[in-house]
Design an enzyme around this catalytic site. Structure first.
Site, PDB file in Angstrom:
ATOM      1  N   GLU A   1       0.812  -1.234   0.000  1.00 57.53           N
ATOM      2  CA  GLU A   1       0.000   0.000   0.000  1.00 57.53           C
ATOM      3  C   GLU A   1       0.836   1.271   0.000  1.00 57.53           C
ATOM      4  OE1 GLU A   1      -3.652   2.126   2.520  1.00 57.53           O
ATOM      5  OE2 GLU A   1      -3.120   0.026   2.876  1.00 57.53           O
TER       6      GLU A   1
ATOM      7  N   LYS B   1      -8.475  -1.168   1.196  1.00 52.04           N
ATOM      8  CA  LYS B   1      -9.475  -1.524   2.209  1.00 52.04           C
ATOM      9  C   LYS B   1     -10.462  -2.485   1.570  1.00 52.04           C
ATOM     10  CE  LYS B   1      -9.369  -0.024   5.691  1.00 52.04           C
ATOM     11  NZ  LYS B   1      -8.719  -0.557   6.922  1.00 52.04           N
TER      12      LYS B   1
END
Length: 412
Positions: free
Chosen positions: A224, A240
């Protein structure tokens, strides 16, 4: 002298390998020169102290939108860039948020930056940097690796109870979403270098790498992007939403209203974080809910960006994006207050920032899927975002699924 500076603890030629996000063109050419350290409880603003240190070493951190290919030289060497690590605790200090439990690896600084140099052709190969001193406390170099049993800092029932307490806080209107993280550790004997390299090499590790210090090391397999600045644009890529990397898992992830709502909430938070930066233009969502693979998991990722129309400094950028929204929740400060009250063990090296600052770009990953060794134990963290629709047991299982590849890599 800037607070916390001094010689580095390990050279880049250690068996741990390259630091996260270090440019590929620099491999085997750069050498560590000097380091900055800041610990929780130290005086001063860590964002400002760090910026001063990096600026003094020739990096254009006062205006990140300016491309500067004139690298600062020191004697017969040239500053290439800096590896940077910022803990979740340091991010809380920068954001003015509540601090949680202390880190289980207190020997690791909460901010650690290492300046790297390129030697000129005039310096004989292998000559050490003048300011580089050996570490006073080595890890167990050269000894056979042996990993003990894992011990979680809370039971499955306690983790599930924390999820239920977050759902109650959401029901009261205190927060909309909170990321809950658990910690585990295991004793070890022997040289951790190969195990840490295996962690850094896990599939999907966009920021795979190792950063080592005096008696400690951390390895990340993070997929990420917390924040990237390149070509006059600032970018964040929040992740997410998680499912097993199977055909059924993909269908479930794409069809889940809970996962999509959780994801969109964090995208909105990241849009707000970038919009608060002075000197940025209109914020855009360039990609929404794209599915990527990390090890045996599908994960949903979006791309949020904005042009840099004015001066934006590193200190302002870190205050805006740290700690990362996908590992805190919304509203961010309220979520961090919940986290401080719920989690019995500090987040340590996890849920912070880890990457590289060069003359023409900045690239920091979010330090999820990250482990640390401190000479006696190896530490790992995993968690997930909690919404009103979260099932406590499912959330506990999701955290275990994220931790699984790290434990396997360390054990092999």
């Amino acid at each position: 002298m800037v607070h916390g500076t001094g010689p580095v603890d390990h050279c880049s030629s250690t068996p741990f390998g390259a630091p996260p996000a270090a440019p590929g063109a620099c491999q085997a050419r750069h050498h560590a020169l000097r380091a900055f350290r800041w610990h929780r409880g130290d005086p001063g603003d860590p964002a400002e102290l760090l910026s001063a240190f990096l600026a003094d070493n020739g990096l254009p951190v006062r205006n990140l939108g300016r491309t500067d290919d004139k690298k600062k030289t020191f004697g017969d060497s040239t500053i290439c860039g800096a590896a940077l690590y910022v803990s979740a605790d340091a991010g809380c200090v920068m954001a003015g948020a509540a601090l949680g439990a202390p880190s289980p690896v207190p020997g690791i600084p909460d901010v650690y930056a290492v300046i790297y140099e390129h030697f000129s052709k005039n310096r004989p190969f292998g000559t050490p940097p003048l300011l580089l001193s050996p570490a006073s406390h080595r890890l167990q170099s050269g000894l056979a690796w042996e990993l003990g049993e894992w011990h979680d800092s809370w039971t499955r029932e306690q983790h599930a109870d924390a999820v239920s307490r977050v759902r109650a806080a959401i029901g009261r209107g205190d927060v909309y979403q909170v990321n809950v993280v658990g910690h585990a550790s295991a004793a070890y004997r022997g040289d951790p270098a190969a195990a840490l390299r295996r962690v850094a090499g896990l599939p999907g590790a966009r920021y795979g790498g190792v950063l080592a210090g005096d008696g400690w090391a951390l390895a990340t397999a993070s997929p990420e992007t917390l924040v990237e600045v390149r070509g006059g644009r600032v970018v964040t890529r929040p992740i997410k939403g998680t499912r097993p990397a199977t055909a059924d898992g993909l269908r479930e992830l794409l069809a889940s209203p809970k996962e999509r709502a959780e994801h969109v909430m964090i995208v909105d938070l990241e849009r707000n974080d970038l919009a608060r930066l002075p000197g940025t233009g209109p914020v855009a969502v360039d990609e929404l809910f794209a599915v990527r693979r990390w090890c045996h998991l599908w994960q949903a990722e979006s791309v949020v960006s904005a042009p840099l129309d004015g001066d934006v400094g590193l200190a302002e950028l870190l205050r805006a994006v740290c700690p990362g929204g996908s590992v805190t929740g919304a509203p961010k400060l309220a979520a961090l207050a919940q986290i401080a009250a719920l989690e019995p063990v500090g987040r340590g090296v996890s849920m912070g920032a880890l990457g590289w600052i060069g003359h023409d770009h900045l690239d920091l990953g979010l330090s999820i899927r990250t482990v640390a060794v401190d000479g006696a134990r190896v530490h790992a963290w995993a968690g997930g975002g909690i919404t009103a629709d979260s099932d406590p047991i499912a959330e506990v299982d999701e955290a275990a699924a994220k931790a699984g590849p790290l434990r396997s890599a360390l054990k092999s």
